[in-house]
Design an enzyme around this catalytic site. Structure first.
Site, PDB file in Angstrom:
ATOM      1  CE  LYS A  83      -3.953   1.968   2.535  1.00  0.00           C
ATOM      2  NZ  LYS A  83      -4.853   1.814   3.694  1.00  0.00           N
ATOM      3  CB  SER A 136      -8.186   3.557   2.494  1.00  0.00           C
ATOM      4  OG  SER A 136      -7.336   3.037   3.505  1.00  0.00           O
ATOM      5  CB  SER A 189      -8.320   0.636   5.420  1.00  0.00           C
ATOM      6  OG  SER A 189      -9.037   1.799   5.199  1.00  0.00           O
TER       7      SER A 189
END
Ligand code: GLN
Length: 494
Positions: free
Chosen positions: A85, A160, A184
């Site tokens: 990420k 996210s 997330s």
């Protein structure tokens, strides 16, 4: 092993094959590089993807893996690709956090988790798209455009860590790292039909993770099966003196060796009050069917009550925005962030101008909300009150666990992946997507999401299991045995 496509293999199978020399790490890596090259535009899973650059970066690691193999040194993730990420530092890579404010920012060092993964023989497979600074539930708040769900391109990936979950689901990588502040890792894993683990607060080092809300943030693995997650979690779980909230969990048994242990005797709690309005019918049906599987596996299902959990969303959105408003103060166009093109006459103008140009709408909304709840006159009414509610939510969980429950089950999200654009005009409807996931972050307990089926539109449904602090072993073991019993092998079509 010749003939087996690495894209279909688990991380553990790749590691075994690479360690024993029946497959070459370089071949594994090149399959995934090509797969990402072929699919990343369509799904928008990666930021700044550059196949050649990623390939060059893998070379040193491939040498390290090869040297270990020759020396017969076992590496637990030898040759396993892992996408990262874009809010986790890997030295030399851009770490944009999904924000155009940081689009030129290169990490000066490796996060602790990156060091651990490299040491274990994993190979970094690009940077994944995310909601700006982790703020969002659909990936539509990324400055680089939304991720598309591999199961249906007109639906969101969740957020996210949407890029990470979609990349795993699409077979562009075997594993991925996400970060979970309010869901997330778990919610995008659920929307994309893969597994995601949010560890207990303090179990995994946050050193080198760009902070969103520091008392909630945890890094967690995303993968296609429980064993891969267990192995990754076991090597990430270490005490790190560079993170003052890191906990020494060395007294806890590794999770991978617990996977086969029978579930008989475990009690799973369910709270009726969480399964009422807003819960999609298909999700509800699958949820209850998954409980039947756990009964077959010898678990007892017990009704519990978690009365304060209905306050989770306002509590979280007050506390997380308060912390974010402070954490994001460092992005000012001087220390960090792109400087405004017309910086104005004073230093204050420069800050204001850079921040106005650099941050997206949702981030600005949250900074304002966070600043407001911390301001004198409102602090007691909002921030202090939300902190007290956080404590009550913690006590709800403590009481349930004391009452004899080992795990608590809920759906991961109230619906499956929704259509792109459907919730972008209504913050509250977006925030409601976190209704089941946020409480684990408020109380610091571990939680995971595992896929349990598809809804009538063919979109994946996730089951969330929450456990006692530092008892990830029970979560992973329960996910593992569900998989063994009811192997869920469906994959998105390409
Ligand atoms: N959707 C939640 C938010 O927008 C959680 C995000 C996260 O876990 N990073 O804050």
């Amino acid at each position: 092993m010749a003939g087996i496509d690495p894209i279909q293999m688990s991380a553990c199978a790749i590691a075994s094959a690479v360690n024993e020399g029946s497959i070459k790490a370089a071949d594994v890596v090149s399959s995934f590089l090509q797969r990402t090259e072929d699919l990343h535009r369509e799904l928008n899973t990666h930021v700044f993807w550059d196949k050649e650059a990623v390939q060059n970066e893998t070379e040193k690691q491939l040498d390290y893996i090869e040297a270990a193999r020759r020396a017969q040194k076992y590496l637990p993730l030898a040759g396993v690709p892992i996408a990262i990420k874009d809010n986790i530092m890997a030295e030399g890579s851009i770490v944009s956090c999904g924000s155009k404010f940081l689009q030129n920012h290169r990490a000066a060092f490796d996060a602790t988790v990156i060091k651990q993964l490299k040491q274990a023989g994993a190979v970094l497979m690009g940077r994944t798209n995310m909601d700006e600074f982790g703020m969002g539930s659909s990936n539509e708040n990324s400055a680089f455009g939304p991720v598309r769900n591999p199961w249906n391109r007109s639906h969101v990936s969740g957020g996210s860590s949407g890029g990470s979950a979609a990349a795993v689901a699409a077979g562009m990588t075997t594993l991925a790292l996400g970060s979970d502040t309010g869901g997330s890792v778990r919610q995008p894993a659920s929307f994309c039909g893969v597994l995601g683990l949010k560890p207990s607060y303090g179990a995994v080092s946050r050193y080198g993770l760009v902070a969103y809300a520091s008392s909630f943030d945890q890094i967690g693995p995303i993968g296609t099966n429980a064993r891969d997650l267990a192995r990754t979690f076991d090597l990430l779980r270490t005490h790190d003196p560079l993170d003052s909230t890191s906990v020494d969990t060395s007294a806890f048994e590794k999770t991978e060796i617990q996977l086969e242990r029978p579930l008989k005797g475990l009690t799973i709690g369910i709270a009726d009050e969480l399964l009422q309005e807003g819960l999609d019918e298909d999700v509800k049906k699958s949820f209850f069917e998954s409980l039947e599987v756990y009964k077959e596996l010898g678990c007892t299902i017990k009704k519990i009550t978690l009365p304060n959990l209905r306050h989770s969303i306002p509590t979280y959105y007050i506390l997380a925005t308060a912390e974010a408003s402070s954490n994001l103060a460092r992005f000012d166009g001087i220390r960090f962030g792109v400087r405004a093109s017309k910086p104005g006459a004073s230093l204050k103008d420069l800050y204001a101008q850079s921040r106005s140009e650099g941050f997206g709408r949702e981030v600005k909304q949250r900074i304002m909300l966070g600043t407001y709840v911390l301001s004198s006159g409102y602090y007691d009414a909002y921030y202090a009150k939300a902190n007290r509610m956080r404590e009550l939510i913690r006590r709800d969980f403590a009481a349930a666990f004391e009452y004899g429950v080992d795990l608590i089950a809920t759906p991961t999200a109230p619906t499956t992946a929704f259509v792109l654009g459907q919730k972008t005009d209504n913050s509250l409807s977006m925030y409601l997507m976190d209704i089941y996931t946020i409480a684990a972050n408020l109380s610091g307990i571990p939680a995971l999401s595992l896929p349990i089926g598809l809804d009538r539109k063919g979109l994946p449904i996730g089951l969330q299991l929450m456990g006692k602090t530092h008892h990830e072993g029970e979560l992973l073991r329960s996910a593992y045995q569900y998989e063994q019993y009811k192997r869920w092998t469906e994959r998105p079509k390409f």
